[in-house]
Every structure is written in C-alpha cells, then in structure tokens.
Design a protein around this motif. Structure first.
Motif, PDB file in Angstrom:
ATOM      1  N   LEU A 277      -1.223 -14.476  -5.344  1.00 49.42           N
ATOM      2  CA  LEU A 277      -2.463 -13.713  -5.408  1.00 49.42           C
ATOM      3  C   LEU A 277      -2.674 -12.873  -4.154  1.00 49.42           C
ATOM      4  O   LEU A 277      -3.260 -11.795  -4.202  1.00 49.42           O
ATOM      5  CB  LEU A 277      -3.655 -14.654  -5.622  1.00 49.42           C
ATOM      6  N   VAL A 278      -2.227 -13.379  -3.015  1.00 49.85           N
ATOM      7  CA  VAL A 278      -2.311 -12.637  -1.752  1.00 49.85           C
ATOM      8  C   VAL A 278      -0.920 -12.571  -1.137  1.00 49.85           C
ATOM      9  O   VAL A 278      -0.050 -13.381  -1.435  1.00 49.85           O
ATOM     10  CB  VAL A 278      -3.300 -13.303  -0.765  1.00 49.85           C
ATOM     11  N   ASP A 279      -0.722 -11.587  -0.274  1.00 49.05           N
ATOM     12  CA  ASP A 279       0.576 -11.383   0.385  1.00 49.05           C
ATOM     13  C   ASP A 279       1.707 -11.293  -0.637  1.00 49.05           C
ATOM     14  O   ASP A 279       2.782 -11.873  -0.453  1.00 49.05           O
ATOM     15  CB  ASP A 279       0.851 -12.509   1.393  1.00 49.05           C
ATOM     16  N   ASN A 280       1.474 -10.593  -1.719  1.00 49.85           N
ATOM     17  CA  ASN A 280       2.521 -10.415  -2.720  1.00 49.85           C
ATOM     18  C   ASN A 280       3.255  -9.098  -2.482  1.00 49.85           C
ATOM     19  O   ASN A 280       2.989  -8.386  -1.516  1.00 49.85           O
ATOM     20  CB  ASN A 280       1.925 -10.470  -4.133  1.00 49.85           C
ATOM     21  N   CYS A 281       4.164  -8.764  -3.400  1.00 54.47           N
ATOM     22  CA  CYS A 281       4.988  -7.571  -3.215  1.00 54.47           C
ATOM     23  C   CYS A 281       4.179  -6.278  -3.254  1.00 54.47           C
ATOM     24  O   CYS A 281       4.633  -5.250  -2.742  1.00 54.47           O
ATOM     25  CB  CYS A 281       6.071  -7.528  -4.292  1.00 54.47           C
ATOM     26  N   LYS A 285       2.097  -4.125   3.098  1.00 55.06           N
ATOM     27  CA  LYS A 285       1.740  -3.373   4.296  1.00 55.06           C
ATOM     28  C   LYS A 285       0.346  -3.774   4.777  1.00 55.06           C
ATOM     29  O   LYS A 285      -0.638  -3.657   4.054  1.00 55.06           O
ATOM     30  CB  LYS A 285       1.788  -1.881   4.005  1.00 55.06           C
ATOM     31  N   ARG A 286       0.276  -4.245   5.994  1.00 58.51           N
ATOM     32  CA  ARG A 286      -0.996  -4.663   6.581  1.00 58.51           C
ATOM     33  C   ARG A 286      -1.803  -3.451   7.023  1.00 58.51           C
ATOM     34  O   ARG A 286      -1.252  -2.409   7.388  1.00 58.51           O
ATOM     35  CB  ARG A 286      -0.747  -5.589   7.775  1.00 58.51           C
ATOM     36  N   LEU A 287      -3.120  -3.615   7.030  1.00 52.99           N
ATOM     37  CA  LEU A 287      -4.005  -2.539   7.459  1.00 52.99           C
ATOM     38  C   LEU A 287      -3.759  -2.189   8.921  1.00 52.99           C
ATOM     39  O   LEU A 287      -3.779  -1.016   9.306  1.00 52.99           O
ATOM     40  CB  LEU A 287      -5.461  -2.951   7.242  1.00 52.99           C
ATOM     41  N   PHE A 293       0.514   2.997  13.053  1.00 48.96           N
ATOM     42  CA  PHE A 293       1.569   4.004  12.905  1.00 48.96           C
ATOM     43  C   PHE A 293       1.023   5.338  12.408  1.00 48.96           C
ATOM     44  O   PHE A 293       1.632   6.388  12.667  1.00 48.96           O
ATOM     45  CB  PHE A 293       2.665   3.487  11.973  1.00 48.96           C
ATOM     46  N   THR A 294      -0.110   5.336  11.706  1.00 40.33           N
ATOM     47  CA  THR A 294      -0.706   6.611  11.326  1.00 40.33           C
ATOM     48  C   THR A 294      -1.220   7.345  12.566  1.00 40.33           C
ATOM     49  O   THR A 294      -1.007   8.560  12.720  1.00 40.33           O
ATOM     50  CB  THR A 294      -1.853   6.387  10.328  1.00 40.33           C
ATOM     51  N   CYS A 444       4.671   2.989   5.858  1.00 35.15           N
ATOM     52  CA  CYS A 444       3.507   2.112   5.668  1.00 35.15           C
ATOM     53  C   CYS A 444       2.895   2.268   4.291  1.00 35.15           C
ATOM     54  O   CYS A 444       2.126   1.404   3.853  1.00 35.15           O
ATOM     55  CB  CYS A 444       2.454   2.405   6.732  1.00 35.15           C
ATOM     56  N   TYR A 445       3.198   3.352   3.610  1.00 39.05           N
ATOM     57  CA  TYR A 445       2.610   3.629   2.304  1.00 39.05           C
ATOM     58  C   TYR A 445       3.651   3.713   1.193  1.00 39.05           C
ATOM     59  O   TYR A 445       3.313   3.543   0.022  1.00 39.05           O
ATOM     60  CB  TYR A 445       1.829   4.942   2.361  1.00 39.05           C
TER      61      TYR A 445
END
Length: 565
Positions: A277-281, A285-287, A293-294, A444-445
């Motif tokens: 449910l969390v940390d899936n594929c 990418k973490r906020l 990097f942006t 990242c995206y």
C-alpha cells in the motif's frame, strides 16, 4: 463469475492465440512447449496433465509464472516440503520412467482467488543436462528454480548446479564424483538478463515478455548474455537493482561434449513491491528527492549557459555539489538517520561548502585551487560514466584497491590536463555538469538509466557487497531521448560560453585586492564624495537616533518660561 478486468486483459493480449486460451477449473491439459493461461484459486488445486509424451523424452520441466502473487506447485494434491515450491516463478522436474507417457502436477493460489498464471512444459532428451540435478542447498531433490532476493541496491540470484542427462530407467551420474570430463564438472552456465519495457508494470507486458526467456532458443535470441560460469564457480550472483524496472533472469546450462543445453526456470523482479500500500513501485520517488534535484536542475541550467560569466554563482554551485556529495556519504555511513534527514543535512552542508568556496575566492583569489575543485567534480562524472559502461563489469575491478586507484587516477587526469587552460576547464564543467542535473531531475519523475551513472558510484561507496555486483542497465527510448537532450544542452552551453568569453579576461580580478584599493583611494582622495561619508559606527548611531526620535512625543510649541511679575 470472473472479474471483468481479467477478462479484458485476456481479450487484449491473447485474442490472437486461440490455441493458448485461458482455462478455469480443476483440470487442464498441456502441450509440450505451448503456453497455457490458467485461472487459479485458493480453495482447490488445479491439476495440470501432460499426455502422449514421446519415448525419446527423458525429462520434462513444468513451470508457471505470475505477475506478483504466489502460487504453490507440487507433484501431489497435498504439498510437502520436498515435493513442492511456492513463489511467483516456480518449476518442477519430472524424471520419466520407461513407458511413461503422462505427467501430472498441481497448482494452487496462495491467499488470493482468481489469479491469472501462465504454465508451460518443456521436454529434454537423454543427452541434455538436467537443471538443478545436483541440488544440495534447496528443498527439492532436483531443483530447476532460480532463487532471487533484492534490496534497493542489489539483486541476488542463486541456483543449484546441474547434472548430466541419462536414459529412462537409469540413474544419473553421481554429483560428488571427481572432477573429470565424464562428470557434471564439464558443464558450463550462461547467465542471461532481459529488461522489460521502461515504465511498464502491466501484467500483459510481463506475460508476453516472459515467454521470450523460457526456452533455450528464445533466451539466446532475446536475452543479453552477462557471463559464463564453469562448474567450479559459485552459482551465487549479484546484479544492480533497478527499482521500478522489470528484469528477467535465466540460466542456460550447456554440455560441451554433446553440444546440448537446457534452460532453468526464469525469474523476474521489479526490485520493488507491486502489492504494498505504501512504498510500492508506483511511489518510489520521495518528495525530498524531487525538491532537491529540481532545485539543483534550475541552478544547473543557469550554470550550463551562464556559469563562467557569473563566476561566484559558478563557484557556489561547484562547492555545493562537492561538499553535499561527500557529506551525504559520511553521514549515511556513520549515522542511523533516515534518507530524508540525510539529504536535508547534505543540502545544508552543500550550501556551507558553496559559500566557503566563494569566500576563499573573495579573500585569496587563487584560481588554481578553485579549478582543482571544479576539475574534480567533472572528473568524478567522467570516471563514473566510464565505469557505467560494460568496462566496469570486468572482474579486475571487483577488487576495491584496483577500482579506487583507477577511479582516482582518471578523476585527477581531468584537472591536470587542463591546468594550462583553466577557463576552458571551467566552461566544460559548467556545460556538462549543469546539463546532467537536468537528467537527474527528470529521473525523479520518469525512469531513466542515465541516473545510475551517479547512483552506482554512491552504491559502491556505501555498500561493501556492491563491488561484486554486475551493473547492467537497459538503454531504451527514454534513455536515448535524455542522452540526446544532455548532449545538446552540454554542447549548446559550452559553445555559447566559449563565444561569449572569447574576448574577455579569463577570470574576474581578485575581489579582496579591489576592495583594498578602493578603500585606500577613498581615504587618500578628499575630492572623492565617498571620502566624506561618515564612518559606519556614526552612521548606525545616527540611524538609531532617528528611530528614537520617531517614537518620542512631540512637544507643544510656545513660551515655556514663567511670566515675569
């Protein structure tokens, strides 16, 4: 009633494969080499039957594959430890007896119903090697499976050694015999890797591509051969993990005496969970990574085209990268803080490092040391790119001493080569490093393998076991587009800066020396209006007095002395 989603998948993927239609129920029949789509449930096992086996077939390998759910496969309706296996990609080896023409296996879903799986069986003759025939580590007597484990840094596969084939009704050769040409020790193992399409986690794509890695001829046609092992080598291998990127591994065992071969059961991974449910594929990418990097890419784009002209901003950018990189490594290795905290602290350290480099230039104005930092940043990227290629997978570089000596030498060559033309070095670094930050921000995206140029270096530093890892990555459409963008930005930025700075001074004058000369001029030249500017202390006192007067109550106008009598 079947879920409409599964029916839609089958309608889209297999509408042209009438001979491989899906089967639901307790019994289904197989044909050698033909894939069968099977709908499994948890309540009752499905029975797979293979009939009319030819007399020249001595071994049959039955295997199944699911997208991300476990299935139990066994020889009996009631599975036991030594006659069954559970997983997403599993298989069993049936050694045929004389006159045997039928084989039966059983499949059952684990903790789910209406599970779509793909089953297939492959025949092998008496001269073909038997995958997993000399298993001494896993539960099955003959285990053709590849066992896979992964984390965010590396993927590890293991498999049991194979044995020589034999005729029906005879015993296979002993596995612990003396190493000779007449025993299993003559067998070799080819390791193959196959990448699924980038940014495609669909079940339909997985099933269609898994078929390309199940049979010997298809594996050789579509897979990428990573290495060849002898029977003396360990069957325990490590590969770089690519979270969110589907990868299929398989092994072909070859008998050089008879020029025959057989394939193990392929195994796949996305290096992430498809069902969590969390940390899936879908949420890799973490906020914090996106923000970091942006922001770096925005500054990097500016540096790519205007870095040398805005010299202090350029120094801040290079000092930031240099300090943030080494601080992130240090704090990750020495603390137990989370990734987000480490990245935030690395950003703060990077800001301090950038300011220190700018302050050093302002006070001392020594170009060579500044160019050493700039050259090392470029050298690190150049060296990482070299080891990102297949050259980095040579066994000699699995030795840490050899790797780091080679890495440091190549990285130091860059500033040494350009020691006579520091302006060119700075402009090259601005163009190449600045444009690469665009690649990192894009990663990242959207998945791209180019981001692993830097990531693999961090993995090598932070994970001791990563030195024995093979770092193959896919190079598909997204990577080609981003590589072209990187090259165009770098070439464009370098060209623009070289033309603009062609007739300018190589570097700005020493800021501290200019400041001192200006101060002395103001002191000695009384005609200079700035000479009459009060000292800083008096100006501050004057301002404070003005503020104090502002808050004082205004006194009424008029005579304040008493009248004379």
């Amino acid at each position: 009633m079947w879920p409409s989603g599964l029916l839609l998948i089958w309608g889209l993927v297999y509408r042209c494969e009438a001979s491989e239609s899906s089967t639901a129920g307790l019994l289904f029949e197989l044909s050698l080499g033909k894939f069968k789509n099977v709908l499994l449930n948890e309540t009752s096992p499905a029975e797979a039957v293979l009939r009319n086996i030819a007399s020249n077939v001595t071994v049959v390998i039955f295997q199944f594959h699911t997208h991300h759910k476990n299935v139990t496969i066994s020889f009996d309706k009631k599975p036991s430890t030594n006659n069954s296996g559970t997983g997403e990609d599993k298989g069993l080896v049936s050694i045929l007896q004389p006159q045997q023409t039928v084989c039966t296996w059983y499949l059952q879903a684990v903790d789910t119903n209406h599970l779509l799986s793909t089953a297939v069986s492959f025949p092998y003759a008496e001269r073909d090697p038997i995958p997993g025939g000399c298993n001494l580590e896993f539960d099955l007597d003959i285990d053709p499976n590849i066992y896979l484990e992964y984390n965010m840094a590396e993927t590890r596969i293991k498999f049991a050694p194979a044995n020589l084939g034999c005729m029906r009704g005879t015993s296979p050769p002993l596995c612990d015999s003396v190493a000779s040409w007449d025993s299993r020790w003559r067998l070799t193992y080819d390791i193959y890797q196959y990448f699924l399409p980038e940014n495609d986690l669909s079940e339909a794509s997985f099933v269609s591509h898994m078929r390309k890695m199940s049979e010997v001829q298809n594996i050789r046609a579509h897979g990428v051969k990573m290495m060849t092992l002898t029977s003396q080598d360990k069957t325990d291998l490590r590969f770089a993990s690519l979270p969110g990127q589907g990868v299929i591994y398989n092994v072909i065992v070859e008998d050089p005496l008879w020029n025959t071969s057989a394939a193990y059961v392929p195994v796949h991974t996305y290096a992430c969970s498809l069902s969590a449910l969390v940390d899936n594929c879908s949420s890799l990418k973490r906020l914090s990574t996106k923000i970091f990097f942006t922001a770096l890419a925005v500054l990097g784009l500016f540096i790519c085209f205007l870095g040398h002209r805005f010299w202090k901003t350029d120094l801040f950018f290079m000092g930031f990268i240099f300090m943030a990189f080494f601080f992130f490594i240090t704090i990750t290795r020495t603390s137990t803080l989370g990734y987000d905290v480490n990245l935030g602290l690395a950003a703060i350290a990077g800001v301090i490092g950038g300011l220190l480099l700018v302050a050093y230039w302002w006070r001392f104005g020594f170009v060579i040391l500044c160019m050493l930092i700039v050259g090392l940043v470029l050298g690190f990227l150049v060296t990482s790119t070299i080891f990102f290629t297949p050259l980095g997978n040579y066994k000699v570089f699995q030795d840490d001493a050899v790797f780091w000596v080679t890495f440091c030498c190549i990285a130091m060559i860059v500033p040494i080569v350009f020691v006579g033309c520091p302006r060119v070095l700075n402009i090259l670094t601005c163009g190449i490093i600045g444009s690469y930050t665009i690649v990192l921000a894009t990663a990242c995206y959207l998945y791209t393998s180019l981001s692993y140029i830097g990531i693999d270096l961090l993995r090598r530093i932070l994970n001791e076991d990563f030195r024995s890892t093979y770092t193959g990555v896919p190079f598909q459409r997204n990577d080609i587009i981003l590589l072209a963008v990187w090259a165009m930005l770098a070439i464009g930025g370098i060209t623009v800066q070289l033309r603009r700075e062609k007739h300018e001074a190589p570097f700005p004058p020493h800021p501290y020396r200019i400041w001192r000369l200006e101060r002395e001029r103001r002191i000695t030249n009384i005609l200079d209006p700035s000479h009459h500017v009060p000292p800083l202390k008096e100006r501050i006192h004057s301002k404070l007095s003005q503020v104090k007067d502002f808050f004082q109550k205004e006194q009424p106008a008029g005579e304040r002395t008493p009248l004379l009598l």
